[in-house]
Motif scaffolding. Structure first.
Motif, PDB file in Angstrom:
ATOM      1  N   GLU A  99      -2.997 -57.318  38.902  1.00  0.00           N
ATOM      2  CA  GLU A  99      -3.312 -56.386  39.986  1.00  0.00           C
ATOM      3  C   GLU A  99      -2.068 -56.054  40.801  1.00  0.00           C
ATOM      4  N   LYS A 100      -1.226 -57.059  41.058  1.00  0.00           N
ATOM      5  CA  LYS A 100       0.015 -56.817  41.800  1.00  0.00           C
ATOM      6  C   LYS A 100       0.929 -55.868  41.032  1.00  0.00           C
ATOM      7  N   VAL A 101       1.076 -56.113  39.744  1.00  0.00           N
ATOM      8  CA  VAL A 101       1.938 -55.261  38.916  1.00  0.00           C
ATOM      9  C   VAL A 101       1.361 -53.852  38.834  1.00  0.00           C
ATOM     10  N   SER A 102       0.044 -53.747  38.747  1.00  0.00           N
ATOM     11  CA  SER A 102      -0.593 -52.426  38.686  1.00  0.00           C
ATOM     12  C   SER A 102      -0.362 -51.640  39.969  1.00  0.00           C
ATOM     13  N   GLN A 103      -0.421 -52.322  41.103  1.00  0.00           N
ATOM     14  CA  GLN A 103      -0.191 -51.643  42.373  1.00  0.00           C
ATOM     15  C   GLN A 103       1.251 -51.171  42.491  1.00  0.00           C
ATOM     16  N   GLN A 104       2.189 -51.955  41.969  1.00  0.00           N
ATOM     17  CA  GLN A 104       3.591 -51.573  42.044  1.00  0.00           C
ATOM     18  C   GLN A 104       3.916 -50.413  41.118  1.00  0.00           C
ATOM     19  N   THR A 105       3.251 -50.353  39.971  1.00  0.00           N
ATOM     20  CA  THR A 105       3.547 -49.317  38.997  1.00  0.00           C
ATOM     21  C   THR A 105       2.534 -48.185  39.008  1.00  0.00           C
ATOM     22  N   ASP A 106       1.638 -48.185  40.005  1.00  0.00           N
ATOM     23  CA  ASP A 106       0.626 -47.136  40.082  1.00  0.00           C
ATOM     24  C   ASP A 106       1.299 -45.780  40.281  1.00  0.00           C
ATOM     25  N   LYS A 107       0.904 -44.839  39.476  1.00  0.00           N
ATOM     26  CA  LYS A 107       1.433 -43.486  39.600  1.00  0.00           C
ATOM     27  C   LYS A 107       0.374 -42.627  40.266  1.00  0.00           C
ATOM     28  N   LYS A 108       0.795 -41.916  41.267  1.00  0.00           N
ATOM     29  CA  LYS A 108      -0.138 -41.045  41.966  1.00  0.00           C
ATOM     30  C   LYS A 108      -0.155 -39.704  41.238  1.00  0.00           C
ATOM     31  N   THR A 109      -1.324 -39.296  40.847  1.00  0.00           N
ATOM     32  CA  THR A 109      -1.479 -38.053  40.108  1.00  0.00           C
ATOM     33  C   THR A 109      -1.872 -36.948  41.071  1.00  0.00           C
ATOM     34  N   THR A 110      -1.149 -35.861  41.026  1.00  0.00           N
ATOM     35  CA  THR A 110      -1.491 -34.706  41.846  1.00  0.00           C
ATOM     36  C   THR A 110      -1.632 -33.495  40.941  1.00  0.00           C
ATOM     37  N   VAL A 111      -2.547 -32.635  41.326  1.00  0.00           N
ATOM     38  CA  VAL A 111      -2.780 -31.408  40.587  1.00  0.00           C
ATOM     39  C   VAL A 111      -2.517 -30.248  41.534  1.00  0.00           C
ATOM     40  N   LYS A 112      -1.694 -29.327  41.088  1.00  0.00           N
ATOM     41  CA  LYS A 112      -1.365 -28.179  41.920  1.00  0.00           C
ATOM     42  C   LYS A 112      -1.764 -26.921  41.166  1.00  0.00           C
ATOM     43  N   PHE A 113      -2.544 -26.097  41.832  1.00  0.00           N
ATOM     44  CA  PHE A 113      -2.989 -24.851  41.225  1.00  0.00           C
ATOM     45  C   PHE A 113      -2.107 -23.718  41.730  1.00  0.00           C
ATOM     46  N   ASN A 114      -1.575 -22.968  40.823  1.00  0.00           N
ATOM     47  CA  ASN A 114      -0.831 -21.769  41.175  1.00  0.00           C
ATOM     48  C   ASN A 114      -1.675 -20.576  40.740  1.00  0.00           C
ATOM     49  N   ARG A 115      -2.234 -19.914  41.704  1.00  0.00           N
ATOM     50  CA  ARG A 115      -3.093 -18.778  41.376  1.00  0.00           C
ATOM     51  C   ARG A 115      -2.275 -17.511  41.418  1.00  0.00           C
ATOM     52  N   ARG A 116      -2.491 -16.701  40.433  1.00  0.00           N
ATOM     53  CA  ARG A 116      -1.740 -15.458  40.335  1.00  0.00           C
ATOM     54  C   ARG A 116      -2.333 -14.415  41.263  1.00  0.00           C
ATOM     55  N   LYS A 117      -1.479 -13.666  41.859  1.00  0.00           N
ATOM     56  CA  LYS A 117      -1.909 -12.532  42.686  1.00  0.00           C
ATOM     57  C   LYS A 117      -2.041 -11.332  41.756  1.00  0.00           C
ATOM     58  N   VAL A 118      -3.242 -10.891  41.588  1.00  0.00           N
ATOM     59  CA  VAL A 118      -3.511  -9.791  40.674  1.00  0.00           C
ATOM     60  C   VAL A 118      -3.878  -8.566  41.496  1.00  0.00           C
ATOM     61  N   MET A 119      -3.408  -7.452  41.026  1.00  0.00           N
ATOM     62  CA  MET A 119      -3.770  -6.193  41.706  1.00  0.00           C
ATOM     63  C   MET A 119      -5.270  -6.013  41.589  1.00  0.00           C
ATOM     64  N   ASP A 120      -5.944  -5.908  42.710  1.00  0.00           N
ATOM     65  CA  ASP A 120      -7.388  -5.775  42.700  1.00  0.00           C
ATOM     66  C   ASP A 120      -7.742  -4.300  42.682  1.00  0.00           C
ATOM     67  N   SER A 121      -8.566  -3.913  41.753  1.00  0.00           N
ATOM     68  CA  SER A 121      -8.940  -2.492  41.623  1.00  0.00           C
ATOM     69  C   SER A 121      -9.837  -2.042  42.779  1.00  0.00           C
ATOM     70  N   ASP A 122     -10.472  -2.957  43.507  1.00  0.00           N
ATOM     71  CA  ASP A 122     -11.327  -2.588  44.635  1.00  0.00           C
ATOM     72  C   ASP A 122     -10.521  -1.977  45.757  1.00  0.00           C
ATOM     73  N   GLU A 123      -9.279  -2.332  45.917  1.00  0.00           N
ATOM     74  CA  GLU A 123      -8.451  -1.808  46.996  1.00  0.00           C
ATOM     75  C   GLU A 123      -8.159  -0.331  46.790  1.00  0.00           C
ATOM     76  N   ASP A 124      -8.127   0.122  45.571  1.00  0.00           N
ATOM     77  CA  ASP A 124      -7.819   1.514  45.274  1.00  0.00           C
ATOM     78  C   ASP A 124      -8.994   2.433  45.617  1.00  0.00           C
ATOM     79  N   ASP A 125     -10.199   1.900  45.633  1.00  0.00           N
ATOM     80  CA  ASP A 125     -11.397   2.723  45.863  1.00  0.00           C
ATOM     81  C   ASP A 125     -11.562   3.099  47.310  1.00  0.00           C
ATOM     82  N   ASP A 126     -10.864   2.478  48.240  1.00  0.00           N
ATOM     83  CA  ASP A 126     -11.089   2.748  49.657  1.00  0.00           C
ATOM     84  C   ASP A 126     -10.755   4.110  50.018  1.00  0.00           C
TER      85      ASP A 126
END
Length: 126
Positions: A99-126
């Motif tokens: 348990e001690k060794v596991s705590q020392q070598t524990d890797k923190k996993t993070t997930v990062k989402f990169n969302r694309r900015k897409v031209m929305d066709s609804d904006e053109d209808d205004d």
């Protein structure tokens, strides 16, 4: 005379090459023997430090996660060399160390989402 000299040089060069090739195989054999001695020494230290059930648990761990088992072995050998171990370590003691060794070598996993900015066709209808 030139042919005799040339033949002597060839034989000398051939002998040099064979001796170099022979030395490299001796080096490999020496390295292999050193590795085997180290493994035997590690096993003997672990046999003195761990009881039977703890050794069984450590060998099972080595099958699943060899890098973690190696880290625990190194930790136990280091403690044994420094004289920090009072007696043989039981299975519960090994679990605490794991348990001690596991705590020392524990890797923190993070997930990062990169969302694309897409031209929305609804904006053109205004």
């Amino acid at each position: 005379m030139a042919d005799d000299e040339l033949e002597a040089i060839r034989r000398q060069r051939m002998a040099e090459l064979q001796s170099k090739h022979g030395d490299s195989s001796n080096d490999q054999q020496g390295q292999q023997e050193a590795k085997q001695k180290e493994t035997e020494m590690r096993n003997s230290i672990l046999a003195q430090v761990l009881d039977q059930s703890a050794r069984a648990r450590l060998s099972n761990l080595a099958l699943v996660k060899p890098e973690k088992a190696k880290a625990v072995e190194n930790y136990l050998i280091q403690m044994a060399r420094m004289g920090q171990l009072g007696g043989k370590i039981s299975e519960t003691g090994l679990i605490d160390i794991l348990e001690k060794v596991s705590q020392q070598t524990d890797k923190k996993t993070t997930v990062k989402f990169n969302r694309r900015k897409v031209m929305d066709s609804d904006e053109d209808d205004d």
